[in-house]
Scaffold this active site. Structure first.
Site, short mmCIF file in Angstrom:
data_model
loop_
_atom_site.label_atom_id
_atom_site.label_comp_id
_atom_site.label_asym_id
_atom_site.label_seq_id
_atom_site.Cartn_x
_atom_site.Cartn_y
_atom_site.Cartn_z
N GLY A 119 -37.37 21.57 -2.88
CA GLY A 119 -38.78 21.86 -3.13
C GLY A 119 -39.32 22.85 -2.11
O GLY A 119 -38.68 23.12 -1.09
N CYS B 212 -31.57 19.64 0.02
CA CYS B 212 -32.55 20.58 0.55
C CYS B 212 -33.78 19.85 1.08
O CYS B 212 -33.68 19.11 2.05
CB CYS B 212 -32.89 21.65 -0.49
SG CYS B 212 -33.65 23.12 0.23
N GLN C 134 -34.71 16.64 4.18
CA GLN C 134 -35.82 16.52 5.14
C GLN C 134 -36.66 15.27 4.86
O GLN C 134 -37.11 14.60 5.80
CB GLN C 134 -36.68 17.78 5.06
CG GLN C 134 -35.93 19.06 5.40
CD GLN C 134 -36.62 20.31 4.87
OE1 GLN C 134 -37.80 20.28 4.51
NE2 GLN C 134 -35.87 21.41 4.81
N ASN D 272 -31.60 27.85 0.97
CA ASN D 272 -32.95 28.36 0.82
C ASN D 272 -33.91 27.36 1.45
O ASN D 272 -34.40 26.46 0.78
CB ASN D 272 -33.31 28.59 -0.65
CG ASN D 272 -34.79 28.93 -0.82
OD1 ASN D 272 -35.45 29.34 0.13
ND2 ASN D 272 -35.29 28.75 -2.03
N HIS E 283 -27.47 24.02 -0.83
CA HIS E 283 -27.46 23.83 -2.29
C HIS E 283 -26.02 23.82 -2.80
O HIS E 283 -25.39 24.87 -2.92
CB HIS E 283 -28.25 24.95 -2.97
CG HIS E 283 -29.72 24.78 -2.87
ND1 HIS E 283 -30.45 24.03 -3.76
CD2 HIS E 283 -30.61 25.26 -1.96
CE1 HIS E 283 -31.72 24.05 -3.42
NE2 HIS E 283 -31.85 24.78 -2.33
N GLU F 12 -25.05 23.08 -5.84
CA GLU F 12 -24.96 23.21 -7.30
C GLU F 12 -24.45 24.56 -7.76
O GLU F 12 -24.29 24.79 -8.96
CB GLU F 12 -26.31 22.90 -7.95
CG GLU F 12 -27.40 23.91 -7.69
CD GLU F 12 -28.12 23.71 -6.37
OE1 GLU F 12 -29.02 24.51 -6.06
OE2 GLU F 12 -27.78 22.76 -5.64
#
Length: 351
Positions: free
Chosen positions: A218, A245, A249, A286, A328, A330
């Site tokens: 997110g 991601c 956190q 990211n 990530h 995926e």
């Protein structure tokens, strides 16, 4: 069409606009990937940001809508050195931007601007197309809120729960801005997915009788995700708790650890991470926030760390059955090094 990119430090870059006329603001960030530009632009984690590509030519294979990671472009604007006008296949990026009222600027020395970002950190920026007034662009940039002051989760999360039926293990998914291929990777393993909004209460999640709970990627500061943190706390020790991601956190904050804003973040498809067993993988990343290693409690270990700066790239707890990664796995877009190992491990943890 003229365009100008203004920065909060008073600097500006004049270039050629593509897409629609207008203006947008956001945190200027860069990604080092050479392909997968539409996967990045449609990644909900880029909400609130103006995305700059360091690779000098973007759009050479057109707009491949089948690989979108959400139904729309989430980045507020796009900055490139050169945009390909005659792609090898599919619709040109410029045409797609025009049709969807999106803003872009080309003719920018993106490598020079990337070096500036690495030195000064991510800056608030404004992209103005159809106008080349530097003063106006800089004024807009300075008026924009820092990303750490904006709650972006309501923009990207689903509004109502929904079900992606499968014959396998039942997973409750807290949607903080999920990428499509995360759901696809779980579905490949047969998972029965029940998706919930970012602010779902534990009682709502329990209604689907989950065998595990998963927290997605997110945008923005995880400090805003208070409902998700409380939800994670509720299920820790009861069922497997997983994350990717921002999910990493969220789970760290559920342990009582702190997160911090990075100088310019990790974005690209060539980020090396080291597993706690010493093995190294190349990953897509990211994120502009990270877990503060020194604040992790003794019952939460570091699963992965970044080879370049030793930042936390994953956490785990065998006692509480927690497993999460910052990168990530995926594989959209980016290397496939971790798609199998990470998703297989997550799925195996579910009884």
């Amino acid at each position: 069409m003229k365009a100008v990119l203004g920065l909060e430090n008073g600097e500006y870059i004049v270039g050629n606009g593509f897409g629609a006329e207008g203006s947008c603001t956001g945190e200027l960030v860069f990604t080092t990937q050479m392909s997968g530009y539409m996967e990045s632009l449609t990644d909900p984690s880029y909400a609130g940001q103006i995305l700059m590509f360091t690779y000098p030519l973007i759009g050479n294979y057109g707009v491949d809508e089948q690989n979108f990671q959400s139904p729309k472009v989430n980045a507020h604007g796009c900055v490139v050195h050169e945009v390909c006008k005659r792609p090898a296949a599919n619709k040109p990026l410029e045409t797609f931007f025009e049709e969807n009222n999106l803003l872009g600027i080309s003719g920018v020395d993106t490598r020079k601007l990337t070096i500036k970002t690495r030195i000064e950190g991510s800056l608030r920026a404004a992209l103005v197309t159809g106008d080349n007034s530097p003063e106006y662009a800089v004024e807009l940039a300075r008026a924009a809120k820092p990303i750490s002051e904006i709650d972006l989760l309501p923009q990207v999360s689903i509004k109502e729960p929904y079900h992606i039926k499968g014959k396998g293990k039942r997973i409750a998914v807290i949607d903080l801005g999920i990428k499509k291929n995360i759901a696809i990777s779980f579905r490949k393993r047969g998972a029965d997915l029940h998706l919930f909004p970012y602010n779902a209460k534990p009682s709502e999640v329990e209604a689907c009788k989950p065998e595990a709970i998963f927290f997605t990627n997110g945008p923005g500061d995880p400090a805003f995700a208070t409902d998700a943190v409380e939800c994670a706390k509720h299920f820790m020790g009861e069922i497997p708790v997983l994350g990717i991601c921002m999910g990493n956190q969220i789970l760290a904050r559920a342990f009582g650890a702190e997160t911090y804003k990075m100088k310019f973040g990790h974005r690209g498809s060539n980020q090396p991470v080291r597993h706690k067993d010493g093995s190294i993988y190349i990953t897509t990343q990211n994120h502009g926030f990270a877990v503060d290693r020194d604040t992790l409690p003794s019952d939460c270990g570091v699963l992965f760390e970044n080879v370049n700066d030793s930042s936390v790239e994953g956490i785990y707890s065998d006692d509480l059955d927690v497993y999460a990664v910052q990168f990530h796995p995926e594989a959209f877009g980016g290397p496939r090094d971790t798609e199998g190992p990470v998703f297989d491990m997550m799925y195996r943890r579910i009884p």
